[in-house]
Design a protein around this motif. Structure first.
Motif, PDB file in Angstrom:
ATOM      1  N   HIS A  28     -29.531 -45.327 -11.942  1.00  9.93           N
ATOM      2  CA  HIS A  28     -29.239 -46.680 -11.452  1.00  9.93           C
ATOM      3  C   HIS A  28     -29.103 -46.535  -9.928  1.00  9.93           C
ATOM      4  CE1 HIS A  28     -28.055 -50.718 -11.133  1.00  9.93           C
ATOM      5  NE2 HIS A  28     -27.046 -50.772 -11.997  1.00  9.93           N
ATOM      6  N   PRO A  29     -30.239 -46.370  -9.228  1.00  5.43           N
ATOM      7  CA  PRO A  29     -30.193 -45.964  -7.831  1.00  5.43           C
ATOM      8  C   PRO A  29     -29.488 -46.922  -6.874  1.00  5.43           C
ATOM      9  CG  PRO A  29     -32.435 -46.526  -8.488  1.00  5.43           C
ATOM     10  CD  PRO A  29     -31.625 -46.445  -9.738  1.00  5.43           C
ATOM     11  N   THR A  30     -29.668 -48.244  -7.056  1.00  2.38           N
ATOM     12  CA  THR A  30     -29.011 -49.147  -6.092  1.00  2.38           C
ATOM     13  C   THR A  30     -27.496 -49.164  -6.282  1.00  2.38           C
ATOM     14  OG1 THR A  30     -29.434 -51.084  -7.509  1.00  2.38           O
ATOM     15  CG2 THR A  30     -31.043 -50.618  -5.769  1.00  2.38           C
ATOM     16  N   GLN A  31     -27.017 -48.898  -7.499  1.00  3.03           N
ATOM     17  CA  GLN A  31     -25.572 -48.795  -7.706  1.00  3.03           C
ATOM     18  C   GLN A  31     -25.019 -47.590  -6.951  1.00  3.03           C
ATOM     19  OE1 GLN A  31     -23.272 -50.829  -9.510  1.00  3.03           O
ATOM     20  NE2 GLN A  31     -21.817 -49.507  -8.430  1.00  3.03           N
ATOM     21  N   ALA A  32     -25.695 -46.461  -7.044  1.00  2.00           N
ATOM     22  CA  ALA A  32     -25.229 -45.268  -6.330  1.00  2.00           C
ATOM     23  C   ALA A  32     -25.309 -45.473  -4.822  1.00  2.00           C
ATOM     24  CB  ALA A  32     -26.047 -44.046  -6.749  1.00  2.00           C
ATOM     25  N   LEU A  33     -26.348 -46.143  -4.352  1.00  2.00           N
ATOM     26  CA  LEU A  33     -26.467 -46.409  -2.913  1.00  2.00           C
ATOM     27  C   LEU A  33     -25.329 -47.295  -2.418  1.00  2.00           C
ATOM     28  CD1 LEU A  33     -30.328 -46.959  -2.674  1.00  2.00           C
ATOM     29  CD2 LEU A  33     -29.039 -45.173  -1.457  1.00  2.00           C
ATOM     30  N   LEU A  34     -24.973 -48.318  -3.188  1.00  2.00           N
ATOM     31  CA  LEU A  34     -23.864 -49.162  -2.757  1.00  2.00           C
ATOM     32  C   LEU A  34     -22.540 -48.408  -2.849  1.00  2.00           C
ATOM     33  CD1 LEU A  34     -21.914 -50.677  -5.164  1.00  2.00           C
ATOM     34  CD2 LEU A  34     -24.121 -51.681  -5.711  1.00  2.00           C
ATOM     35  N   ASP A  35     -22.455 -47.461  -3.772  1.00  2.00           N
ATOM     36  CA  ASP A  35     -21.263 -46.611  -3.844  1.00  2.00           C
ATOM     37  C   ASP A  35     -21.158 -45.733  -2.598  1.00  2.00           C
ATOM     38  OD1 ASP A  35     -20.649 -47.682  -6.316  1.00  2.00           O
ATOM     39  OD2 ASP A  35     -21.519 -46.036  -7.459  1.00  2.00           O
ATOM     40  N   LEU A  36     -22.273 -45.110  -2.210  1.00  2.00           N
ATOM     41  CA  LEU A  36     -22.297 -44.296  -0.992  1.00  2.00           C
ATOM     42  C   LEU A  36     -21.945 -45.134   0.234  1.00  2.00           C
ATOM     43  CD1 LEU A  36     -23.739 -42.101  -2.768  1.00  2.00           C
ATOM     44  CD2 LEU A  36     -25.229 -41.679  -0.817  1.00  2.00           C
ATOM     45  N   TYR A  37     -22.512 -46.311   0.279  1.00  2.00           N
ATOM     46  CA  TYR A  37     -22.271 -47.209   1.417  1.00  2.00           C
ATOM     47  C   TYR A  37     -20.784 -47.572   1.502  1.00  2.00           C
ATOM     48  CZ  TYR A  37     -22.871 -51.204   4.551  1.00  2.00           C
ATOM     49  OH  TYR A  37     -22.773 -52.073   5.616  1.00  2.00           O
ATOM     50  N   THR A  38     -20.180 -47.834   0.354  1.00  2.00           N
ATOM     51  CA  THR A  38     -18.753 -48.165   0.308  1.00  2.00           C
ATOM     52  C   THR A  38     -17.906 -46.994   0.800  1.00  2.00           C
ATOM     53  OG1 THR A  38     -19.155 -49.653  -1.574  1.00  2.00           O
ATOM     54  CG2 THR A  38     -16.879 -48.921  -1.224  1.00  2.00           C
ATOM     55  N   MET A  39     -18.249 -45.784   0.345  1.00  2.00           N
ATOM     56  CA  MET A  39     -17.519 -44.590   0.795  1.00  2.00           C
ATOM     57  C   MET A  39     -17.688 -44.370   2.299  1.00  2.00           C
ATOM     58  SD  MET A  39     -18.401 -41.868  -2.260  1.00  2.00           S
ATOM     59  CE  MET A  39     -18.718 -42.501  -3.907  1.00  2.00           C
ATOM     60  N   ARG A  40     -18.920 -44.521   2.777  1.00  2.00           N
ATOM     61  CA  ARG A  40     -19.188 -44.273   4.196  1.00  2.00           C
ATOM     62  C   ARG A  40     -18.453 -45.278   5.069  1.00  2.00           C
ATOM     63  NH1 ARG A  40     -25.006 -44.191   7.404  1.00  2.00           N
ATOM     64  NH2 ARG A  40     -24.675 -46.445   7.369  1.00  2.00           N
ATOM     65  N   ARG A  41     -18.420 -46.530   4.646  1.00  2.00           N
ATOM     66  CA  ARG A  41     -17.724 -47.554   5.426  1.00  2.00           C
ATOM     67  C   ARG A  41     -16.222 -47.284   5.471  1.00  2.00           C
ATOM     68  NH1 ARG A  41     -18.908 -53.737   5.731  1.00  2.00           N
ATOM     69  NH2 ARG A  41     -17.543 -53.250   7.461  1.00  2.00           N
ATOM     70  N   HIS A  42     -15.674 -46.754   4.365  1.00  2.00           N
ATOM     71  CA  HIS A  42     -14.227 -46.527   4.311  1.00  2.00           C
ATOM     72  C   HIS A  42     -13.812 -45.249   5.045  1.00  2.00           C
ATOM     73  CE1 HIS A  42     -10.150 -46.881   2.728  1.00  2.00           C
ATOM     74  NE2 HIS A  42     -10.192 -45.580   2.494  1.00  2.00           N
ATOM     75  N   PHE A  43     -14.555 -44.158   4.799  1.00  2.00           N
ATOM     76  CA  PHE A  43     -14.163 -42.855   5.343  1.00  2.00           C
ATOM     77  C   PHE A  43     -14.893 -42.474   6.630  1.00  2.00           C
ATOM     78  CE2 PHE A  43     -13.140 -42.359   0.763  1.00  2.00           C
ATOM     79  CZ  PHE A  43     -11.806 -41.970   0.865  1.00  2.00           C
ATOM     80  N   GLY A  44     -15.964 -43.194   6.975  1.00  2.00           N
ATOM     81  CA  GLY A  44     -16.727 -42.843   8.173  1.00  2.00           C
ATOM     82  C   GLY A  44     -17.957 -42.015   7.865  1.00  2.00           C
ATOM     83  N   GLU A  45     -17.836 -41.116   6.903  1.00  2.00           N
ATOM     84  CA  GLU A  45     -18.987 -40.336   6.439  1.00  2.00           C
ATOM     85  C   GLU A  45     -18.752 -39.861   5.008  1.00  2.00           C
ATOM     86  OE1 GLU A  45     -19.816 -36.654   8.407  1.00  2.00           O
ATOM     87  OE2 GLU A  45     -17.720 -36.253   8.846  1.00  2.00           O
ATOM     88  N   VAL A  46     -19.844 -39.474   4.365  1.00  2.00           N
ATOM     89  CA  VAL A  46     -19.783 -39.041   2.968  1.00  2.00           C
ATOM     90  C   VAL A  46     -19.631 -37.525   2.868  1.00  2.00           C
ATOM     91  CG1 VAL A  46     -21.053 -38.976   0.770  1.00  2.00           C
ATOM     92  CG2 VAL A  46     -21.130 -41.034   2.199  1.00  2.00           C
ATOM     93  N   ARG A  47     -20.228 -36.810   3.819  1.00  2.00           N
ATOM     94  CA  ARG A  47     -20.186 -35.347   3.799  1.00  2.00           C
ATOM     95  C   ARG A  47     -18.749 -34.836   3.737  1.00  2.00           C
ATOM     96  NH1 ARG A  47     -23.373 -31.228   4.495  1.00  2.00           N
ATOM     97  NH2 ARG A  47     -25.157 -32.613   4.871  1.00  2.00           N
ATOM     98  N   GLY A  48     -18.517 -33.911   2.811  1.00  2.00           N
ATOM     99  CA  GLY A  48     -17.197 -33.294   2.699  1.00  2.00           C
ATOM    100  C   GLY A  48     -16.225 -34.008   1.781  1.00  2.00           C
ATOM    101  N   LEU A  49     -16.557 -35.223   1.358  1.00  2.00           N
ATOM    102  CA  LEU A  49     -15.663 -35.947   0.458  1.00  2.00           C
ATOM    103  C   LEU A  49     -15.626 -35.285  -0.918  1.00  2.00           C
ATOM    104  CD1 LEU A  49     -16.487 -39.745   1.061  1.00  2.00           C
ATOM    105  CD2 LEU A  49     -14.458 -38.489   1.826  1.00  2.00           C
ATOM    106  N   ASN A  50     -14.462 -35.306  -1.533  1.00  2.00           N
ATOM    107  CA  ASN A  50     -14.320 -34.848  -2.915  1.00  2.00           C
ATOM    108  C   ASN A  50     -14.321 -36.076  -3.816  1.00  2.00           C
ATOM    109  OD1 ASN A  50     -13.979 -31.994  -2.392  1.00  2.00           O
ATOM    110  ND2 ASN A  50     -11.995 -32.538  -1.506  1.00  2.00           N
ATOM    111  N   VAL A  51     -15.362 -36.186  -4.639  1.00  2.00           N
ATOM    112  CA  VAL A  51     -15.538 -37.353  -5.497  1.00  2.00           C
ATOM    113  C   VAL A  51     -15.518 -36.902  -6.960  1.00  2.00           C
ATOM    114  CG1 VAL A  51     -17.054 -39.291  -6.090  1.00  2.00           C
ATOM    115  CG2 VAL A  51     -17.003 -38.420  -3.726  1.00  2.00           C
ATOM    116  N   THR A  52     -14.689 -37.551  -7.773  1.00  2.00           N
ATOM    117  CA  THR A  52     -14.692 -37.258  -9.205  1.00  2.00           C
ATOM    118  C   THR A  52     -15.037 -38.526  -9.981  1.00  2.00           C
ATOM    119  OG1 THR A  52     -12.995 -35.550  -8.938  1.00  2.00           O
ATOM    120  CG2 THR A  52     -13.387 -36.354 -11.164  1.00  2.00           C
ATOM    121  N   ILE A  53     -15.986 -38.384 -10.895  1.00  2.00           N
ATOM    122  CA  ILE A  53     -16.439 -39.498 -11.735  1.00  2.00           C
ATOM    123  C   ILE A  53     -15.876 -39.283 -13.134  1.00  2.00           C
ATOM    124  CG2 ILE A  53     -18.446 -40.737 -12.617  1.00  2.00           C
ATOM    125  CD1 ILE A  53     -20.009 -39.657 -10.174  1.00  2.00           C
TER     126      ILE A  53
END
Length: 303
Positions: free
Chosen positions: A138-163
């Protein structure tokens, strides 16, 4: 003009597996551009016809795509299997080819069977965007998830994410896994033994207690119909062992956020009080779906 196979492949978005950080970032950056755009509607795709072909119901996802299409000025055709000749035996391929022959410029497709979308993409000459195919992606869902993380934290690299949840049947988990890894995040999963995905050996599983120490705790919707097949004992039992309760959320890190692809089963995978709490990004994710889908649709249709 007939598109070349390479050009068509570049414009389509069938999944995020194999996509590198540069390409993912370019989509996120373009979404940020549209997110900041003050005009509600532009004429970027004026004269383009986009068909939303939903062979599996999802009102929320279809509305998000339709909003994105209309904001870009495209003409929108909505097709739902429940009211179509597919119910009478016409194949998905015939339906897509019929719409292609009528002159659509791109197709947004949601399907139950995994693998069919890839076959379709090789047979039609318009770019296709995956709005969810089986338990594949479900690629657009994951992209919006990444976008949400990037907007909140500034970047995605280094984040610890658990699903957390039913990983075996989750296309959201798979798309997030491929994309988050490519962007340099640390991804882990938490699930009952009978809901783990055996097809991706690289997946790392942790306990619920460990999951709570992540920067992002992403809860997946529990498909309550699995109760009938015996995969879960009951909604109450699932909440007891794998639900994000208020008590568990209190043990999360102060800066951590809660995510969920929605729709939410309140008081099953996540307590009602947490859905719109200060840590929750659930409705923000929905909001971010429109600019992400604008970026993806524009990518499919602009030279």
């Amino acid at each position: 003009m007939i598109m070349t196979t390479t050009n068509l492949k570049q414009r389509s978005l069938l999944g995020l597996k194999g996509m590198d950080a540069t390409e993912l970032t370019s989509i996120l950056d373009r979404a940020a551009y549209w997110d900041a755009h003050t005009e509600k509607q532009v004429s970027v795709l004026q004269g383009k016809f986009v068909a939303n072909m939903f062979f599996e119901n999802s009102t929320r996802t279809r509305f998000s795509f339709e909003m994105a299409e209309k904001r870009l000025g495209a003409e929108v055709l909505n097709f739902t299997a429940a009211a179509s000749s597919v119910e009478k035996g016409e194949s998905i391929y015939d339906t897509v080819r019929t719409l292609e022959s009528m002159g659509i410029d791109a197709g947004i497709i949601r399907l139950k069977p995994a693998g069919v979308l890839q076959e379709l993409a090789e047979k039609v000459n318009v770019p296709l965007i995956n709005a969810g195919d089986g338990n594949n992606e479900h690629p657009t869902q994951a992209l919006l998830d990444l976008y949400t993380m990037r907007r909140h934290f500034g970047e995605v690299r280094g984040l610890n994410v658990t699903i957390v949840g039913d990983i075996m049947h989750s296309r959201v988990a798979r798309s997030n896994f491929w994309a988050l890894q490519a962007m340099g995040a640390n991804v882990s999963f938490c699930a009952p033994d009978n809901m783990r995905a055996g097809d991706i050996p690289q997946m790392r599983y942790v306990s619920m207690e460990e999951a709570l120490q992540s920067d992002v705790v992403m809860m997946l919707r529990v498909q309550l119909e699995r109760h009938a097949s015996g995969m879960i004992k009951s909604a109450e039992d699932y909440r007891l062992h794998y639900g994000l309760t208020e008590e568990r959320a209190a043990r999360m890190k102060e800066h951590a956020i809660i995510m969920h692809p929605a729709p939410v089963n309140r008081n099953v995978e996540i307590d009602d009080a947490l859905v719109e709490s200060s840590k929750s990004k659930i409705f923000t994710q929905m909001q971010n779906g429109v600019p992400i889908r604008m970026a993806v649709i524009e990518r499919a249709l602009r030279n």
